[in-house]
Design a protein around this motif. Structure first.
Motif, PDB file in Angstrom:
ATOM      1  N   ALA A 103     -12.119 -14.819   1.026  1.00 30.18           N
ATOM      2  CA  ALA A 103     -13.108 -14.276   0.846  1.00 30.18           C
ATOM      3  C   ALA A 103     -13.479 -13.210   1.688  1.00 30.18           C
ATOM      4  CB  ALA A 103     -14.442 -15.343   0.714  1.00 30.18           C
ATOM      5  N   SER A 104     -13.447 -13.414   3.181  1.00 33.53           N
ATOM      6  CA  SER A 104     -13.872 -12.671   3.930  1.00 33.53           C
ATOM      7  C   SER A 104     -13.166 -11.343   4.080  1.00 33.53           C
ATOM      8  CB  SER A 104     -13.828 -13.308   5.484  1.00 33.53           C
ATOM      9  OG  SER A 104     -14.063 -12.177   6.444  1.00 33.53           O
ATOM     10  N   TYR A 105     -11.698 -11.341   3.821  1.00 33.51           N
ATOM     11  CA  TYR A 105     -10.999 -10.025   3.620  1.00 33.51           C
ATOM     12  C   TYR A 105     -11.178  -9.311   2.705  1.00 33.51           C
ATOM     13  CZ  TYR A 105      -6.944  -7.339   3.258  1.00 33.51           C
ATOM     14  OH  TYR A 105      -5.966  -6.259   3.154  1.00 33.51           O
ATOM     15  N   VAL A 106     -11.519  -9.859   1.287  1.00 31.75           N
ATOM     16  CA  VAL A 106     -11.806  -9.090   0.242  1.00 31.75           C
ATOM     17  C   VAL A 106     -13.211  -8.450   0.284  1.00 31.75           C
ATOM     18  CG1 VAL A 106     -12.149  -8.989  -2.146  1.00 31.75           C
ATOM     19  CG2 VAL A 106     -10.170 -10.167  -1.298  1.00 31.75           C
ATOM     20  N   LEU A 107     -13.902  -9.350   0.698  1.00 34.86           N
ATOM     21  CA  LEU A 107     -15.381  -8.873   0.845  1.00 34.86           C
ATOM     22  C   LEU A 107     -15.790  -7.633   1.703  1.00 34.86           C
ATOM     23  CD1 LEU A 107     -17.279 -12.174   0.088  1.00 34.86           C
ATOM     24  CD2 LEU A 107     -16.947 -10.360  -1.608  1.00 34.86           C
ATOM     25  N   HIS A 108     -15.117  -7.841   2.715  1.00 31.15           N
ATOM     26  CA  HIS A 108     -15.343  -6.741   3.955  1.00 31.15           C
ATOM     27  C   HIS A 108     -14.877  -5.312   3.485  1.00 31.15           C
ATOM     28  CE1 HIS A 108     -17.139  -8.089   7.765  1.00 31.15           C
ATOM     29  NE2 HIS A 108     -16.121  -9.153   7.667  1.00 31.15           N
ATOM     30  N   LYS A 109     -13.612  -5.428   2.624  1.00 34.79           N
ATOM     31  CA  LYS A 109     -13.078  -4.527   1.980  1.00 34.79           C
ATOM     32  C   LYS A 109     -13.973  -3.688   1.073  1.00 34.79           C
ATOM     33  CE  LYS A 109      -8.970  -4.269   4.258  1.00 34.79           C
ATOM     34  NZ  LYS A 109      -8.555  -3.158   5.285  1.00 34.79           N
ATOM     35  N   LEU A 110     -14.609  -4.598   0.086  1.00 34.71           N
ATOM     36  CA  LEU A 110     -15.219  -4.046  -1.042  1.00 34.71           C
ATOM     37  C   LEU A 110     -16.731  -3.758  -0.502  1.00 34.71           C
ATOM     38  CD1 LEU A 110     -14.120  -6.472  -3.956  1.00 34.71           C
ATOM     39  CD2 LEU A 110     -13.286  -4.120  -3.213  1.00 34.71           C
ATOM     40  N   ASN A 111     -17.247  -4.285   0.354  1.00 35.24           N
ATOM     41  CA  ASN A 111     -18.666  -3.970   0.854  1.00 35.24           C
ATOM     42  C   ASN A 111     -18.874  -2.812   1.867  1.00 35.24           C
ATOM     43  OD1 ASN A 111     -21.230  -4.966   1.120  1.00 35.24           O
ATOM     44  ND2 ASN A 111     -20.989  -5.516   3.098  1.00 35.24           N
ATOM     45  N   VAL A 112     -18.354  -1.739   1.046  1.00 36.65           N
ATOM     46  CA  VAL A 112     -18.259  -0.392   1.808  1.00 36.65           C
ATOM     47  C   VAL A 112     -18.971   0.815   0.813  1.00 36.65           C
ATOM     48  CG1 VAL A 112     -16.450  -0.591   3.418  1.00 36.65           C
ATOM     49  CG2 VAL A 112     -15.981   0.277   1.283  1.00 36.65           C
ATOM     50  N   GLU A 113     -19.452   1.827   1.199  1.00 39.61           N
ATOM     51  CA  GLU A 113     -19.829   2.720   0.133  1.00 39.61           C
ATOM     52  C   GLU A 113     -18.598   3.879  -0.286  1.00 39.61           C
ATOM     53  OE1 GLU A 113     -22.963   6.662   0.122  1.00 39.61           O
ATOM     54  OE2 GLU A 113     -22.764   5.248   1.911  1.00 39.61           O
ATOM     55  N   ILE A 114     -18.544   4.105  -1.298  1.00 46.66           N
ATOM     56  CA  ILE A 114     -17.522   4.755  -1.977  1.00 46.66           C
ATOM     57  C   ILE A 114     -17.756   6.342  -1.768  1.00 46.66           C
ATOM     58  CG2 ILE A 114     -15.938   5.298  -3.823  1.00 46.66           C
ATOM     59  CD1 ILE A 114     -15.747   2.580  -2.628  1.00 46.66           C
ATOM     60  N   THR A 115     -17.101   7.171  -1.084  1.00 49.06           N
ATOM     61  CA  THR A 115     -17.409   8.527  -0.710  1.00 49.06           C
ATOM     62  C   THR A 115     -16.119   9.193  -1.227  1.00 49.06           C
ATOM     63  OG1 THR A 115     -16.522   8.459   1.451  1.00 49.06           O
ATOM     64  CG2 THR A 115     -18.787   8.066   1.222  1.00 49.06           C
ATOM     65  N   ALA A 116     -16.338  10.638  -1.107  1.00 47.17           N
ATOM     66  CA  ALA A 116     -15.054  11.471  -1.462  1.00 47.17           C
ATOM     67  C   ALA A 116     -14.177  11.395  -0.574  1.00 47.17           C
ATOM     68  CB  ALA A 116     -15.703  12.964  -1.613  1.00 47.17           C
ATOM     69  N   GLU A 117     -14.616  11.164   0.714  1.00 50.68           N
ATOM     70  CA  GLU A 117     -13.388  10.923   1.749  1.00 50.68           C
ATOM     71  C   GLU A 117     -12.623   9.658   1.724  1.00 50.68           C
ATOM     72  OE1 GLU A 117     -16.585  11.719   2.095  1.00 50.68           O
ATOM     73  OE2 GLU A 117     -16.174  13.940   2.474  1.00 50.68           O
ATOM     74  N   ASN A 118     -13.177   8.575   1.265  1.00 47.33           N
ATOM     75  CA  ASN A 118     -12.442   7.341   1.015  1.00 47.33           C
ATOM     76  C   ASN A 118     -12.042   7.185  -0.430  1.00 47.33           C
ATOM     77  OD1 ASN A 118     -14.655   6.189  -0.289  1.00 47.33           O
ATOM     78  ND2 ASN A 118     -15.292   5.087   1.594  1.00 47.33           N
ATOM     79  N   ALA A 119     -12.307   7.639  -1.154  1.00 52.76           N
ATOM     80  CA  ALA A 119     -12.280   7.326  -2.652  1.00 52.76           C
ATOM     81  C   ALA A 119     -10.740   7.089  -3.236  1.00 52.76           C
ATOM     82  CB  ALA A 119     -12.784   8.342  -3.565  1.00 52.76           C
ATOM     83  N   ALA A 120      -9.694   8.150  -2.359  1.00 50.47           N
ATOM     84  CA  ALA A 120      -8.417   7.923  -2.518  1.00 50.47           C
ATOM     85  C   ALA A 120      -7.531   6.626  -2.226  1.00 50.47           C
ATOM     86  CB  ALA A 120      -7.729   9.403  -2.250  1.00 50.47           C
ATOM     87  N   THR A 121      -8.131   6.238  -0.937  1.00 57.60           N
ATOM     88  CA  THR A 121      -7.463   5.115  -0.266  1.00 57.60           C
ATOM     89  C   THR A 121      -8.252   3.714  -0.385  1.00 57.60           C
ATOM     90  OG1 THR A 121      -8.725   6.007   1.624  1.00 57.60           O
ATOM     91  CG2 THR A 121      -6.338   6.694   1.429  1.00 57.60           C
TER      92      THR A 121
END
Length: 232
Positions: free
Chosen positions: A67-85
């Motif tokens: 849970a911690s691994y996935v939720l950390h990864k998903l708990n971010v704001e999607i921006t133009a800079e990180n959308a691709a990765t």
């Protein structure tokens, strides 16, 4: 009194009923040996209640790890800079594995929390240790989630990996420590899969306290001072 519980798996009502049954007070201490989240209906309520109590300590289980691994990864704001990765193959595989192991309810309730509550929950899960050693009466108890994977004589607890302490299943018919006053208390494997019974199992100084609450069994709690077992 000193208590141990494991594998609550979102069973908030049973968790509260157990605290009431044992008469849990500020003078007592409870160790929960991992797998609070997933499968059951209210994992966030269990986590938040535990986090609010100074005398309840969570040890990390494999479900907290997922849970911690996935939720950390998903708990971010999607921006133009990180959308691709943002969503790579490794994360996709982790999400699928977690969801196959009952993570849907945890993800859904996590997303319903406020931003501050999400960070509090992530910090709480991240701060949980892999093991604890406590004494009660004339016994020493090694508390952990699954067991001593890849056990070796003289190997210190601090040398065991996350996988060895939270995922690998031990041999319950093996006495790991020559000192008979040392007991290993674990969860992870439901006693239903070992004995077919939803009751605490003891063998060769191994004490298995996951009685399959999420699989039609019971939630168990062991008083380490008296060795009395409680069930809900």
């Amino acid at each position: 009194m000193l208590y141990a519980m494991s594998d609550i798996h979102g069973m908030y009502d049973r968790y509260l009923a157990m605290l009431e049954q044992i008469g849990f007070s500020e003078e007592d201490t409870l160790y929960v040996l991992g797998d609070v989240v997933d499968r059951g209906p209210e994992p966030m309520k269990v986590l938040q209640d535990m986090a609010s109590r100074d005398n309840v300590y969570l040890l990390k289980g494999n479900h907290e790890g997922m849970a911690s691994y996935v939720l950390h990864k998903l708990n971010v704001e999607i921006t133009a800079e990180n959308a691709a990765t943002y969503m790579d193959e490794t994360l996709m595989r982790a999400i699928v594995e977690w969801q196959m192991n009952g993570g849907n309810v945890t993800m859904r309730q996590f997303r319903a929390l406020s931003a501050a509550e999400r960070l509090d929950i992530l910090d709480y899960m991240d701060d949980t240790p892999l093991y604890e050693v406590v004494s009660a009466g004339d016994r020493t108890f090694v508390l952990l989630h699954s067991g001593l994977g890849n056990f070796a004589e003289g190997k210190r607890l601090s040398q065991y990996t996350y996988d060895e302490l939270t995922c690998m299943r031990p041999d319950y018919e093996r006495q790991y420590y020559h000192d008979s006053s040392i007991c290993i208390v674990s969860g992870h494997t439901p006693t239903l899969a070992v004995t077919g019974k939803p009751e605490i199992y003891q063998s060769h100084n191994n004490i298995l306290i996951d009685c399959g609450a999420a699989f039609g069994g019971r939630l168990a709690c062991l008083c380490l001072d008296t060795m009395r077992a409680y069930y809900v």
